[in-house]
Write a protein that holds these residues in place. Structure first.
Motif, mmCIF file in Angstrom:
data_model
loop_
_atom_site.group_PDB
_atom_site.id
_atom_site.type_symbol
_atom_site.label_atom_id
_atom_site.label_comp_id
_atom_site.label_asym_id
_atom_site.label_seq_id
_atom_site.Cartn_x
_atom_site.Cartn_y
_atom_site.Cartn_z
ATOM 1 N N GLY A 42 0.783 -1.225 0.000
ATOM 2 C CA GLY A 42 0.000 0.000 0.000
ATOM 3 C C GLY A 42 0.814 1.273 0.000
ATOM 4 N N LYS A 43 2.140 1.144 -0.086
ATOM 5 C CA LYS A 43 2.997 2.329 -0.069
ATOM 6 C C LYS A 43 3.813 2.416 -1.349
ATOM 7 N N GLU A 44 4.334 3.593 -1.606
ATOM 8 C CA GLU A 44 5.170 3.781 -2.772
ATOM 9 C C GLU A 44 6.572 3.224 -2.525
ATOM 10 N N ARG A 45 7.250 2.950 -3.628
ATOM 11 C CA ARG A 45 8.640 2.509 -3.524
ATOM 12 C C ARG A 45 9.470 3.582 -2.844
ATOM 13 N N LEU A 86 16.559 -3.895 13.309
ATOM 14 C CA LEU A 86 15.385 -3.862 12.446
ATOM 15 C C LEU A 86 14.121 -3.529 13.241
ATOM 16 N N ARG A 87 13.233 -2.829 12.569
ATOM 17 C CA ARG A 87 11.966 -2.383 13.168
ATOM 18 C C ARG A 87 10.802 -2.917 12.333
ATOM 19 N N PRO A 88 9.640 -3.038 12.918
ATOM 20 C CA PRO A 88 8.488 -3.508 12.139
ATOM 21 C C PRO A 88 8.233 -2.654 10.894
ATOM 22 N N GLU A 89 8.525 -1.373 10.969
ATOM 23 C CA GLU A 89 8.302 -0.498 9.812
ATOM 24 C C GLU A 89 9.310 -0.732 8.688
ATOM 25 N N ASP A 90 10.306 -1.573 8.914
ATOM 26 C CA ASP A 90 11.231 -1.958 7.842
ATOM 27 C C ASP A 90 10.657 -3.088 6.987
ATOM 28 N N THR A 91 9.528 -3.635 7.398
ATOM 29 C CA THR A 91 8.908 -4.714 6.636
ATOM 30 C C THR A 91 8.529 -4.243 5.243
ATOM 31 N N ALA A 92 9.026 -4.950 4.230
ATOM 32 C CA ALA A 92 8.796 -4.558 2.837
ATOM 33 C C ALA A 92 9.443 -5.587 1.925
#
Length: 123
Positions: A42-45, A86-92
């Protein structure tokens, strides 16, 4: 045609580490910038890090600076991304890219892209 093959993704707990690798099938004169991008659902590159052949000269996005390190082994045609704290927001999904010196941080100009490797950080 240059092929880029990423590896090293996986699932890790917050605070953990992973090292991504990007193997290039061959070196090209024009592809002197190697970079990592990522895209979350759901986010941009998003630009993560880049390194310039010869001078090295790494640069990072503010969100990963101090935690991630990009490096290259020219003899192995491989670029690495060491990811610590690493943080959960690094998930990608993380993508490797190669391009000429004019390649931009928004990804425009990069001529070659890998298929991506999933990184999931659990809290």
């Amino acid at each position: 045609q240059v092929q880029l093959i990423e590896s090293g993704g996986g699932v890790v707990q917050a605070g953990g580490s992973l090292r991504l690798s990007c193997l290039a099938s061959r070196r090209t004169f024009s592809s002197i910038v190697m970079a990592w991008f990522r895209q979350a659902p759901g986010k941009e590159r998003e630009f993560v890090a880049r390194i310039t052949g010869g001078t090295s000269d790494p640069s990072y996005s503010d969100s990963v600076k101090g935690r991630f390190t990009i490096s290259s082994d020219n003899a192995k045609n491989t670029v690495y991304l060491q990811m610590n704290s690493l943080r959960p927001e690094d998930t990608a999904v993380y993508y490797c890219a190669a391009g000429p010196i004019v390649s931009r941080l928004d990804g425009v100009g990069f001529e070659h892209w890998g298929q991506g490797t999933q990184v999931t950080v659990s809290s």
